[in-house]
Design a protein around this motif. Structure first.
Motif, mmCIF file in Angstrom:
data_model
loop_
_atom_site.group_PDB
_atom_site.id
_atom_site.type_symbol
_atom_site.label_atom_id
_atom_site.label_comp_id
_atom_site.label_asym_id
_atom_site.label_seq_id
_atom_site.Cartn_x
_atom_site.Cartn_y
_atom_site.Cartn_z
ATOM 1 N N ALA A 1 0.989 -1.287 -0.026
ATOM 2 C CA ALA A 1 0.139 0.026 0.132
ATOM 3 C C ALA A 1 1.035 1.028 0.008
ATOM 4 O O ALA A 1 1.955 1.199 0.383
ATOM 5 N N ASN A 2 0.356 2.326 -0.682
ATOM 6 C CA ASN A 2 1.243 3.570 -0.645
ATOM 7 C C ASN A 2 0.138 4.520 -0.542
ATOM 8 O O ASN A 2 -0.898 4.757 -1.174
ATOM 9 N N LEU A 3 0.237 5.276 0.544
ATOM 10 C CA LEU A 3 -0.653 6.633 0.745
ATOM 11 C C LEU A 3 -0.325 7.877 0.514
ATOM 12 O O LEU A 3 1.049 8.015 1.321
ATOM 13 N N GLU A 4 -0.846 8.655 0.061
ATOM 14 C CA GLU A 4 -0.288 10.000 -0.184
ATOM 15 C C GLU A 4 -1.300 11.133 0.636
ATOM 16 O O GLU A 4 -2.525 10.856 0.345
ATOM 17 N N TYR A 5 -0.774 12.179 1.205
ATOM 18 C CA TYR A 5 -1.887 12.947 1.738
ATOM 19 C C TYR A 5 -1.351 14.419 1.570
ATOM 20 O O TYR A 5 -0.149 14.855 1.855
ATOM 21 N N ASP A 6 -2.013 15.278 1.002
ATOM 22 C CA ASP A 6 -1.716 17.016 0.762
ATOM 23 C C ASP A 6 -1.768 17.546 2.189
ATOM 24 O O ASP A 6 -3.091 17.938 2.772
ATOM 25 N N ILE A 7 -0.863 17.676 2.927
ATOM 26 C CA ILE A 7 -0.887 18.621 3.981
ATOM 27 C C ILE A 7 -1.343 20.016 3.853
ATOM 28 O O ILE A 7 -2.100 20.552 4.539
ATOM 29 N N THR A 8 -0.864 20.548 2.760
ATOM 30 C CA THR A 8 -1.346 21.950 2.207
ATOM 31 C C THR A 8 -1.654 21.737 0.658
ATOM 32 O O THR A 8 -1.389 20.703 0.293
ATOM 33 N N ASP A 9 -1.746 23.104 0.082
ATOM 34 C CA ASP A 9 -2.015 22.887 -1.339
ATOM 35 C C ASP A 9 -0.611 22.776 -2.126
ATOM 36 O O ASP A 9 -0.550 22.179 -2.986
ATOM 37 N N SER A 10 0.502 22.852 -1.474
ATOM 38 C CA SER A 10 1.996 22.603 -1.855
ATOM 39 C C SER A 10 2.684 21.709 -1.366
ATOM 40 O O SER A 10 3.772 21.342 -1.769
ATOM 41 N N VAL A 11 2.366 21.129 -0.053
ATOM 42 C CA VAL A 11 3.375 20.256 0.579
ATOM 43 C C VAL A 11 2.449 18.881 0.886
ATOM 44 O O VAL A 11 1.086 19.001 1.145
ATOM 45 N N SER A 12 3.072 17.905 0.262
ATOM 46 C CA SER A 12 2.277 16.520 0.504
ATOM 47 C C SER A 12 3.263 15.557 1.267
ATOM 48 O O SER A 12 4.694 15.595 1.290
ATOM 49 N N ALA A 13 2.770 14.455 2.008
ATOM 50 C CA ALA A 13 3.685 13.271 2.558
ATOM 51 C C ALA A 13 2.903 12.042 1.823
ATOM 52 O O ALA A 13 1.912 11.836 1.471
ATOM 53 N N ASN A 14 4.013 11.149 2.069
ATOM 54 C CA ASN A 14 3.477 9.849 1.463
ATOM 55 C C ASN A 14 4.083 9.000 2.452
ATOM 56 O O ASN A 14 5.257 8.976 2.859
ATOM 57 N N PHE A 15 3.364 7.586 2.377
ATOM 58 C CA PHE A 15 3.894 6.494 3.182
ATOM 59 C C PHE A 15 3.480 5.180 2.501
ATOM 60 O O PHE A 15 2.332 5.037 1.949
ATOM 61 N N GLY A 16 4.674 4.390 2.230
ATOM 62 C CA GLY A 16 4.404 2.938 1.661
ATOM 63 C C GLY A 16 4.968 1.863 2.537
ATOM 64 O O GLY A 16 5.727 1.964 3.460
ATOM 65 N N ALA A 17 4.371 0.481 2.532
ATOM 66 C CA ALA A 17 4.561 -0.412 3.099
ATOM 67 C C ALA A 17 4.386 -1.719 2.191
ATOM 68 O O ALA A 17 3.513 -1.609 1.490
ATOM 69 N N ARG A 18 5.200 -2.803 2.468
ATOM 70 C CA ARG A 18 4.773 -3.846 1.953
ATOM 71 C C ARG A 18 5.325 -5.043 2.721
ATOM 72 O O ARG A 18 6.403 -5.173 3.317
ATOM 73 N N TRP A 19 4.286 -6.168 2.903
ATOM 74 C CA TRP A 19 4.574 -7.235 3.541
ATOM 75 C C TRP A 19 4.909 -8.331 2.771
ATOM 76 O O TRP A 19 4.059 -8.431 1.498
ATOM 77 N N TYR A 20 5.848 -9.183 2.610
ATOM 78 C CA TYR A 20 6.199 -10.422 1.668
ATOM 79 C C TYR A 20 6.385 -11.482 2.530
ATOM 80 O O TYR A 20 6.989 -11.455 3.680
ATOM 81 N N GLU A 21 6.120 -12.864 1.869
ATOM 82 C CA GLU A 21 6.658 -14.019 2.251
ATOM 83 C C GLU A 21 7.224 -14.614 1.189
ATOM 84 O O GLU A 21 6.522 -14.833 -0.086
ATOM 85 N N ILE A 22 8.617 -15.527 1.059
ATOM 86 C CA ILE A 22 8.907 -15.932 0.111
ATOM 87 C C ILE A 22 9.108 -17.237 0.435
ATOM 88 O O ILE A 22 10.145 -17.639 1.471
ATOM 89 N N ASP A 23 8.897 -18.288 -0.200
ATOM 90 C CA ASP A 23 9.369 -19.602 -0.011
ATOM 91 C C ASP A 23 10.412 -20.131 -1.279
ATOM 92 O O ASP A 23 9.949 -19.961 -2.447
ATOM 93 N N ASP A 24 11.397 -20.613 -0.830
ATOM 94 C CA ASP A 24 12.476 -20.948 -1.739
ATOM 95 C C ASP A 24 12.967 -22.343 -1.654
ATOM 96 O O ASP A 24 13.346 -22.867 -0.339
ATOM 97 N N GLU A 25 12.689 -23.383 -2.633
ATOM 98 C CA GLU A 25 12.780 -24.705 -2.568
ATOM 99 C C GLU A 25 13.824 -25.056 -3.487
ATOM 100 O O GLU A 25 13.809 -24.925 -4.780
#
Length: 881
Positions: free
Chosen positions: A488-512
């Motif tokens: 997921a990635n979330l962007e938010y406009d704090i003001t008309d000219s300033v924005s912030a974003n936050f992203g995260a990823r959970w993963y699971e990998i099986d290697d045989e």
């Protein structure tokens, strides 16, 4: 009237070079703003708060770019290392380490640190990224820095995306491009490619693109002279690898392999043949795109010269070298809207087959086991009876790779104050490999009567039955990697000219990793470590007590393996960012991001080093390498200045790599099989910049550069004295690299316009490896050929202290790495065009520079991968709209 015509010509030409006319109040042309999908939305490259470089289709055409090697040259923060078409690895921003030899990359290699995509489909593969011919391409996007939250594993240091043209429902179009070229000292080359775009109804259309590209060779396989290339023909080599000379040094026989039947000028040919078919249905609310790409890449010979031979286009090869790399890639994408949500489901299936024949004669110089194969298994009654076999060897590979991916994501409207992209990703990969080696006489105990292995390897790609009579060693393995991730990635406009974003990823990998080599039952060995059953450990030749001690001391780790030997890793990575739109022309941003590469299991994990002296005393091969992670901090700007005629995009960054993975091969001291390890930690500091300037109405200038400072900051204690010391540079990336491109337009009579293109590419000195083995290889080169390589070496440290072997003067080998020396490449082209056709004359590599693009040190004497010599050519294109 004259002024009007020339303005029209300039505007048309600007559009074809990545610049277009935007009528502003000053009535001046402005730089084109390319739309990219780096954030999985279609957005202006100038408005997304991340570092992105893009070359659109027109820019690629103007640069004469067709293949992987060509377009990387114009991306200074991106480098490739490999042995020719279809065998390259990508590195971005200096985050690099030694990869496994291409001859066994399908068997034992690191996962890539840079993900490579065609459109929405990841097509990365260890050591052998898909080499896709760049026909009918919309753009190439390069996303430097970790992209793991949106693009997952192998996006640790960045992502490269090749975006193709899709069906256009607005009207019919077609085009054809032809090219013929002549290389100095080499064979001619030719290219034919074309496309057809046809709307079949208001809502449905198809597009077909096809190509055939024949690249003539310029490397000569020359006759091996008596006494040259003798391999093992020196008592020094025998003494170093077996503990004692076969005979008195003055009487040691020289065994010179012959290559009379393979002598050939210009033997490194390459041919790309393929087609792409796509169909699009779009009713305005929902769209469905399906696309299939089919390509065959065939090469003969090698693309590197032997620096110990005369000139920069000569080599000695003793077995046929050829490679056939065929893939089919089918992808599909459904897009639509559900109320306020945009929905995207995309998937793909890749099927790739590789058949290779490789001259492996250089392995004879590789140490302990190689000499045994050729000479030492004979038990001579007297020194006069001692003799050695023909040292020529080969490697034959058959590899099938399949990869299926699915991704479903949702996104909110872009005009919201808060914007969300979220999705789930699934990936199933399987690499089935049978590699067959001729290493010498096959009647050597465990090499007798080889069969395709079936023991304890349910589901592997073996089918039983004997191999060819000459085969003396076999890798027969299957490597399955399954991944699921939620992001997921979330962007938010704090003001008309300033924005912030936050992203995260959970993963699971099986290697045989399952299957066997001639000497190792890989499946059973990994199950033994997963269960820690003493009987199973003993059955695979390990002492259960000593193994447990190594685990208790932290020397070995096995906790990621389950009872079936399957390695499972899971984690969550994050990204944070803030950006400030200072005004309509200037964007400032700051980001923190994380990337990773998953662990890699080893075939001979847990085994003790063969040499138990000095730095190697007590060394055990890791059961698997640990995940290596990259934390990146960057600040950047994107700005248009001087009424939109000057664009400067720049990013400064600092990266920390923890547990950097590297490939290792040390047959004299540790093992005759490749394995992976974690060399330690590293730091990278750098600046990337792209500049475009509309100098006049007729002149466009583009430049880009990368400044890097890389450093190993901490070394794995087990590799102290073996790996480069703390403070050393990472390999492959130059402290400075850059390019300069210019395009000048002028009007001709009638509806014609002309142009002149010029480009300069500079790449600075780069170290050739993570291993300090240059002086060892120089000694081998001197012994085998009677001369050294002449390559530049950077001294780094005394190495192998306390180890029994020395150089011919009895001195401990010094630690050093080969230097891939700096080079400048210059190209020029002159063309004439109107609205439908274009003719262009060009000269690539004007100065006939033989660039050191890669030094291959995995054949025990160095080989230099180089570029094509000076090439003259003509291109013709005709388009119908």
């Amino acid at each position: 009237m004259y002024k009007s015509r020339i303005c029209c010509a300039v505007i048309a030409a600007l559009a074809s070079s990545g610049v277009h006319a935007q009528e502003e109040s000053q009535n001046k042309a402005a730089i084109e703003t390319i739309e990219v999908t780096a954030t999985k939305r279609t957005e202006s490259i100038q408005e997304i708060p991340v570092s992105v470089t893009a070359l659109n289709g027109s820019a690629l055409e103007n640069l004469g770019v067709d293949n992987f090697q060509d377009y990387v040259e114009f991306l200074p923060n991106v480098v490739f290392q490999g042995n020719g078409p279809g065998t390259n690895e990508i590195y971005i921003r200096g985050a690099a380490s030694s990869q496994t030899s291409i001859s066994v990359s399908s068997v034992q290699a690191l996962q890539p640190s840079v993900a490579f995509y065609q459109d929405e489909q990841p097509v990365s593969m260890q050591g052998r990224n898909l080499d896709i011919f760049a026909t009918d391409v919309q753009r190439v996007e390069v996303l430097p820095g970790p992209q793991g939250t949106l693009f997952g594993a192998s996006s640790q240091a960045g992502t490269v995306r090749l975006i193709t043209n899709k069906p256009d429902l607005s009207g019919f179009s077609a085009g054809v491009d032809m090219e013929i070229a002549f290389t100095n000292g080499g064979e001619p080359s030719n290219t034919l490619e074309g496309f057809i775009n046809a709307p079949l109804s208001e809502n449905f259309g198809v597009r077909i693109a096809a190509y055939n590209d024949k690249q003539g060779g310029w490397i000569d396989n020359i006759l091996n002279q008596p006494g040259q290339g003798g391999y093992i023909g020196s008592a020094i080599v025998i003494d170093r690898i077996s503990g004692g000379p076969l005979t008195d040094p003055a009487n040691t026989p020289v065994v010179s392999p012959t290559n009379n039947a393979l002598v050939e000028d210009d033997f490194n040919d390459a041919q790309y043949t393929g087609a792409r078919f796509s169909g699009l249905y779009d009713n305005g609310d929902w769209s469905f795109l399906i696309q299939h790409t089919q390509q065959t890449l065939e090469t003969e010979g090698v693309f590197a010269y032997d620096p110990n031979l005369e000139g920069e286009s000569s080599t000695n090869r003793f077995q046929p070298d050829d490679n056939k790399d065929e893939f089919g890639l089918t992808t599909w994408t459904i897009e639509g809207r559900l109320d306020q949500l945009e929905l995207v489901y995309t998937g793909g299936y890749l099927d790739r087959d590789i058949e290779s024949n490789v001259d492996y004669t250089g392995y004879t110089n590789g140490g302990l086991f190689a000499a045994y194969y050729v000479c030492n298994h004979y038990e001579a009654a007297t020194p006069a009876d001692e003799r050695c076999l023909d040292p020529t060897k080969f490697y034959k590979e058959d590899t099938n790779t399949s990869r299926t991916t699915h991704e479903f994501r949702i996104s909110t409207p872009t005009d919201n104050r808060w914007r969300l992209i979220a999705g789930v990703f699934m990936d199933e990969q399987s690499v089935d490999t049978v590699g067959r080696f001729k290493l010498g006489n096959t009647d050597l105990g465990f090499f007798s009567n080889l069969q395709r292995t079936t023991v304890g390897t349910e589901g592997i790609n073996s089918n039983g039955g004997p191999f060819e009579p000459d085969v003396s060693f076999v890798n027969d393995v299957t490597h399955d990697i399954d991944q699921i991730a939620v992001f997921a990635n979330l962007e938010y406009d704090i003001t008309d000219s300033v924005s912030a974003n936050f992203g995260a990823r959970w993963y699971e990998i099986d290697d045989e990793y399952k299957g066997s080599t001639t000497t190792v039952d890989v499946s059973r060995r990994l199950r033994a470590f997963g269960t820690m059953d003493p009987n199973e450990l003993a059955a695979v030749g390990l002492d259960p007590v000593l193994v447990q001690q190594a685990i208790d001391s932290g020397q070995l780790q096995v906790d990621l393996l389950d009872d079936n030997g399957v390695l499972t890793v899971d984690d969550t990575i994050f990204k944070f960012g803030v950006d400030w739109k200072v005004n309509k022309d200037l964007l400032l941003f700051a980001n923190y991001s994380e990337g990773f590469r998953p662990p890699v299991t080893n075939r001979v994990g847990g085994g003790l080093a063969t040499n138990q002296n000095g730095a190697f005393e007590g060394f055990r091969i890791p059961v698997y390498s640990l995940t290596d992670t990259l934390d990146n901090f960057e600040v950047g700007m994107k700005g248009d200045f001087l009424d939109g005629t000057l664009r400067i995009n720049a990013t400064a960054y600092y990266s920390e790599i923890t547990d950097l993975q590297t490939s290792r091969f040390d047959p004299t001291n540790i093992s005759f099989l490749f394995f992976t390890d974690n060399v330690g930690d590293a730091e990278i500091r750098g600046i990337d910049a792209d500049i475009t300037w509309l100098a006049t109405e007729n002149l466009v200038i583009n430049s880009a550069f990368s400044i890097l400072d890389t450093e190993l900051t901490n070394i794995n204690p087990e590799l102290a004295g073996i790996a480069p010391p703390s403070g050393s540079e990472l390999p492959y990336s130059a402290d400075f690299s850059g390019n300069l491109r210019a395009r000048y337009f002028f009007e001709l009579d009638g509806d014609l316009s002309g142009y002149v293109n010029g480009s300069l590419v500079y790449t600075g000195d780069r170290l050739a490896s993570m291993k300090m083995d240059a002086y060892v290889l120089e000694d081998t080169t001197q012994l085998v050929y009677g001369v050294g390589s002449g390559l530049k070496i950077q001294d780094e440290a005394a190495v192998y202290e306390g180890v029994t072997y020395t150089d011919s003067n009895g001195h401990v080998f010094r630690g050093g790495r080969y230097v891939q020396e700096s080079y400048v490449l210059a190209n020029v082209a002159v063309g004439v065009t109107n609205d439908e056709w274009k003719v262009e004359f060009y000269v690539d590599n004007i100065t006939d520079e033989a660039a050191m693009q890669h030094i291959d040190n995995q054949q025990f004497t160095p080989k230099v991968m180089t570029n094509r010599p000076r090439t003259f050519g003509i291109r013709f294109s005709y388009d119908v709209f």
